[in-house]
Scaffold this active site. Structure first.
Site, PDB file in Angstrom:
ATOM      1  N   ARG A  28     -47.295  33.045 -21.856  1.00 60.92           N
ATOM      2  CA  ARG A  28     -45.776  33.091 -21.847  1.00 60.92           C
ATOM      3  C   ARG A  28     -45.175  31.925 -22.975  1.00 60.92           C
ATOM      4  NH1 ARG A  28     -41.308  35.317 -18.644  1.00 60.92           N
ATOM      5  NH2 ARG A  28     -40.070  33.756 -18.113  1.00 60.92           N
ATOM      6  N   ILE A  79     -36.051  35.982 -22.122  1.00 57.58           N
ATOM      7  CA  ILE A  79     -37.121  36.824 -21.625  1.00 57.58           C
ATOM      8  C   ILE A  79     -36.751  36.698 -20.046  1.00 57.58           C
ATOM      9  CG2 ILE A  79     -39.642  36.861 -21.299  1.00 57.58           C
ATOM     10  CD1 ILE A  79     -40.266  34.989 -23.060  1.00 57.58           C
ATOM     11  N   SER A  80     -37.071  37.875 -19.206  1.00 56.43           N
ATOM     12  CA  SER A  80     -36.959  37.875 -17.755  1.00 56.43           C
ATOM     13  C   SER A  80     -37.632  37.163 -17.197  1.00 56.43           C
ATOM     14  CB  SER A  80     -37.166  39.321 -17.464  1.00 56.43           C
ATOM     15  OG  SER A  80     -36.489  40.416 -18.223  1.00 56.43           O
ATOM     16  N   GLN A  81     -37.150  36.448 -15.946  1.00 53.26           N
ATOM     17  CA  GLN A  81     -38.139  35.780 -14.922  1.00 53.26           C
ATOM     18  C   GLN A  81     -39.548  36.546 -14.750  1.00 53.26           C
ATOM     19  OE1 GLN A  81     -36.237  36.607 -11.253  1.00 53.26           O
ATOM     20  NE2 GLN A  81     -37.334  34.800 -10.424  1.00 53.26           N
TER      21      GLN A  81
END
Ligand code: SAH
Length: 203
Positions: free
Chosen positions: A25, A51-53
């Protein structure tokens, strides 16, 4: 991250968990956000986008029930992180991003990490990618106020779509399944994604 954020909240699919542990990530975020890459929240990637969780990325991926032979469409490439997760699980990922500099960065990151089965295009994802349709699965990572009909049309029979729908601060994540031409709809989680921008509204 996998144990505390994903398993503890009910993500069970072993392929999804293994993939979330594997995809780096930190490679998808700007240098100053790297220390926070595995935190339990969304991360800024520039141009007012995030960016999403990790939990949301894993949840949406699990809901799609992906098979290795699937061809998938993503709307909202952003950093390319979700596309990389998906690329580990399916044959081909077609992803569309409306902000050109984000698309360039995502493409460079995916190339550097060796993801050859991600095909990225700049454009308005509302229209989908008709030349490559139909798709086994569609994931939308920005929120329109209603489900775009072109995306429904480009979903294969038997296919699944995960999409947040709603207003700026109150959206619901839906799982849509197409069976014999009919859409079965189930609401899953309340979420907060950035709005889907249309080509005509671009700043
Ligand atoms: N999936 C991404 C996060 C996406 S954030 C990741 O893993 O990093 C939402 C993205 O949707 C933003 O990059 C935004 O620019 C993009 N977007 C908004 N409207 C769009 C549209 N109409 N077509 C394609 N992308 C769009």
């Amino acid at each position: 991250m996998v144990q505390q954020q994903l398993k503890a909240r009910g993500i069970k699919d072993e392929r999804v968990l293994t993939t979330m542990a594997k995809v780096p990530r930190e490679e998808f975020v700007p240098a100053d956000a790297r220390v926070d890459a595995y935190e339990d929240g969304p991360l800024p990637i520039g141009y007012d986008q995030t960016i999403s969780q990790p939990y949301i990325v894993a949840f949406m991926t699990e809901q799609l029930r992906l098979k290795p032979s699937d061809r998938l469409l993503e709307i909202g490439s952003g950093s390319g992180y979700q596309a990389a997760v998906l690329a580990e699980l399916v044959a081909d990922v077609y992803t569309i991003e409306i902000v050109e500099p984000l698309a360039k960065t995502a493409e460079a990151t995916l190339q550097r990490l060796g993801y050859k089965n991600v095909h990225l295009r700049v454009g308005d994802g509302y229209q989908g990618w008709p030349e490559e349709a139909p798709f086994d699965a569609i994931i939308v990572t920005c929120a329109p106020d209603k489900v775009p009909q072109p995306l429904v049309d480009q979903l294969k029979d038997g296919g699944r779509m995960v999409i947040p729908v709603g207003e700026r601060f109150a959206q619901q994540l839906y799982l849509l399944e197409k069976k014999n031409g009919q859409l079965k709809e189930s609401a899953t989680l309340p979420v907060r994604f950035v709005p889907m921008v249309r080509e005509t509204q671009k700043k």
